[in-house]
Design an enzyme around this catalytic site. Sequence first.
Site, PDB file in Angstrom:
ATOM      1  CD1 TRP A 187     -11.501 -21.450  11.570  1.00  0.00           C
ATOM      2  CD2 TRP A 187      -9.398 -22.183  11.700  1.00  0.00           C
ATOM      3  NE1 TRP A 187     -11.366 -22.493  10.675  1.00  0.00           N
ATOM      4  CE2 TRP A 187     -10.076 -22.947  10.732  1.00  0.00           C
ATOM      5  CE3 TRP A 187      -8.049 -22.460  11.945  1.00  0.00           C
ATOM      6  CZ2 TRP A 187      -9.471 -23.979  10.016  1.00  0.00           C
ATOM      7  CZ3 TRP A 187      -7.433 -23.481  11.239  1.00  0.00           C
ATOM      8  CH2 TRP A 187      -8.137 -24.230  10.288  1.00  0.00           C
ATOM      9  CD  GLU A 236     -17.891 -26.920   8.065  1.00  0.00           C
ATOM     10  OE1 GLU A 236     -17.885 -25.818   7.477  1.00  0.00           O
ATOM     11  OE2 GLU A 236     -16.860 -27.488   8.427  1.00  0.00           O
ATOM     12  CG  ASN A 282     -13.323 -29.000   8.113  1.00  0.00           C
ATOM     13  OD1 ASN A 282     -14.530 -29.111   7.956  1.00  0.00           O
ATOM     14  ND2 ASN A 282     -12.693 -27.835   7.966  1.00  0.00           N
ATOM     15  CD  GLU A 283     -14.463 -26.437   4.716  1.00  0.00           C
ATOM     16  OE1 GLU A 283     -13.586 -25.557   4.832  1.00  0.00           O
ATOM     17  OE2 GLU A 283     -15.680 -26.186   4.817  1.00  0.00           O
TER      18      GLU A 283
END
Length: 856
Positions: free
Chosen positions: A167, A516, A425-426
């Site tokens: 990541w 976020e 998430n996203e």
Amino acid sequence: MQNRSLDGEWQFRREGGEWRPGAVPGGVYTDLLNADVIPDPFVEDDELVVQWVGESDWTYRRTVDIDERLLDHDRVVLQCDGLDTVATVSVNGQKVGESVNMHVGHEFDVSDALEAGENEVTVAFRSPVEYGQERAAEYPYEVPCIRYPVDQPGRPFVRKAQCHYGWDWGPCLPTMGIYRDISIVAYSEPRVRYTKTEQDHSGAGIDLTVRAGVDAPSAGTYDLTVEVADTVTTETVDLDAGEQEVDVSVPVDEESVELWWPNGYGDQPLYDLDVTVSDGDGRTCDTESDRVGFREVELVVEPDEVGTSFYFEVNGEPVYAKGANTIPTAPLYGGVTDERYEHLIRSAADANMNMLRVWGGGYYEEETFYDRCDEYGLLVWQDFMFSCSLHPANEAFLDTVEAEVRYQVRRLANHPSIAVWCANNENEEAAQNWFVEHDHHEDHLDDYAALYEETVGPACREEDPSRTYWPGSPSSGPDELEPYVFETGDIHYWDVWHQGQPFEDYLTTNPRFVSEFGYQSFPSTDSLRTVLDEADFNPTSPMMEHHQRNPGGNTTILRRMADYFRFPFDFDDFVYLSQLLQAEAMSTAIEHWRRRKPTTMGALYWQLNDLWPVASWSSIEYDGKWKAQQYAARRQFAPVLLSFHPSFEGRDGVANAQAEDADDVDWGDVTAQTLWVTSDETEPLTGDVALEVLTFDGEVVHEETVAVDIDAHESVELTTVDRADLPEGVDSSDVMVRAAFEDGPADEGDGGAAAAAPDFYPATAFFADYKRLDLPETDLDVEIDGADVTVAAETAALFVELDPGTMSGAFSDDYVHLAPGEERTFTFDAYDGRRDALVEAELEDELATRHLRETY
């Protein structure tokens, strides 16, 4: 019922290799490291030389002696709470089960495979890297995902922690192993496999519905008894052979229980819940025990004059969500410990947080994580484990996802801390915006709908109708096609970091809820020394850049540091300034969004923790040390916030807040500072705020007392200090503006009797960037008495740092501005409970101090 744990020592090997000792629960990287087969992947760039591990197949085995009596039971199963990930399970050479999803617990029938005496249990793991690429090659079209500087392909096709593939803050270590408990369970009577609870507070008492998942080897009539909060309810139920869900309604006298509240709003009482199945003679067959907290939680999404509200309400009180996002605590399972969870959750609560978002690119956390959130009052925004990717939607994939959702909701639903289930998430952002130019975009949209709208959502709502299922993060809500709308839903705001906008850009935004946002900093040199040589202590050295996974991240920090601070000549000072930079970015954003309540009702910054020593957005380092932002969070999230909103050349504070984009603002010089008070208290507040403008050497050039009399949950403007009103001869680069409650605010429920309160912090503002301030050289006077450290300065000292070195714990405050002649005492809280005498000795040895002027 008999339960035989298989945790402990196993053996493992690479396909065709030699057997070595391993540990369960655990994982292959930890076992290889312990066996000195691989170097520590955290150190320098050794991560790159261990990529073969995730590209290989591995097998774990152990022997177990089985008593004949265990085999006499009607059901004999191998219970696997966590297999990571593509696994084939065998007993005595006979395959008993398979798994392709680390997020699902399994029970495999082993009654025919086991025999009295010695038995061999083996779990063979396929390489998740190879498996993912094979599934991708079979799919009729490409399924895109975000890629990272060091990563492995194929992650959209594997139900595994996505961050294991690499990541922009973490290493690429796609591990394998039996990462949670494994045991043999044998029974001939009904067994309670899980319990779920729902609460209705609308009546005179609390109506508690308990749903028990029961597996009955044979049909029959039984008693199901629920005991909770001194209430015992028994119902006679007819059970069919096999698995079923049984409901029991339990009336709870609201006078006999206390409500559970988020941190800062009240206490967190928890009550034991026991669900027992017994036969007609009153003999207990099985009991499942858990804990519950009594509370109402609702995500309020309703039209209003701005657009659509988005906020959490607990027990009828609106809650401003204050907190951060969490990632897994460690990439190697050997580093996932109860002590690490305790430190993390306690640190969040100590920083006045009331919500954590379990980000969707890791794994559903260990039970300890949620237990600590229950105990400390941290609401949990729980993502399902999908992040920054599109995914396939073939039948096999959807089937395992449905099993995952049902398993995890059943596992976690009793925790009072769980506030919302979020689809991903996203990934909505990915489907709607990132990959729209792809040739198979329409196919991707169909797959997205099949996955989240037709599989995850219905399964989640069926398993837990008591909580909101939110369609993604960011998202504008169900049936909306645009996930990035400020007037509704939640947003992720990344223009300041990823687009390079100045911190003042935050002042132009008007969101409803920010789930976020973030800014990076470096970890301490104490942390860096564990993985790098000091010869590499340079922000652009190859090894330092290896420990920075966001492309150009170190350059971004360097450039922005030059905008706000004078550049340091020492690497220790550079690390220190990078952390100040992060804290200033987060303070600008959080204080602005808190001033905007009730329009904006949540700020969850990215990110709370790290999973290895790295430059990242975290506020707590991998070894647990608090960065400057973690201390700043304690002030940013204080129950009552004093903050200054700057006005700039040619613009007032209101105009700034209405600008559509930072590029539309000619920021220029600060012309005024407007003082605000923002309250999250549930009662009205009164008090007096002392405001003064003083030079750095101590001359008071303006002072006034401002009365505060505000309603509960209110945010109001108090007064404005104009730069133009400075006396002649006083330069704006030589003054600080300070505001503090004189005795601590009082709520009217106490009859106005004000009491000193450490959670009410002073606010400080300036009329120039830090690099333009004419700071005097000054020495700090430091005295240590037990766990107390008293610091004083004759002239102003900004961002005074008390660095405890490698000591475990945190100060009551840190990185503070000291006014001229001010003396403050800070208490070190040793998280391991050491006595003050021991703390004093360690502080004498390790404590280091610094302030801004000393960096140049």
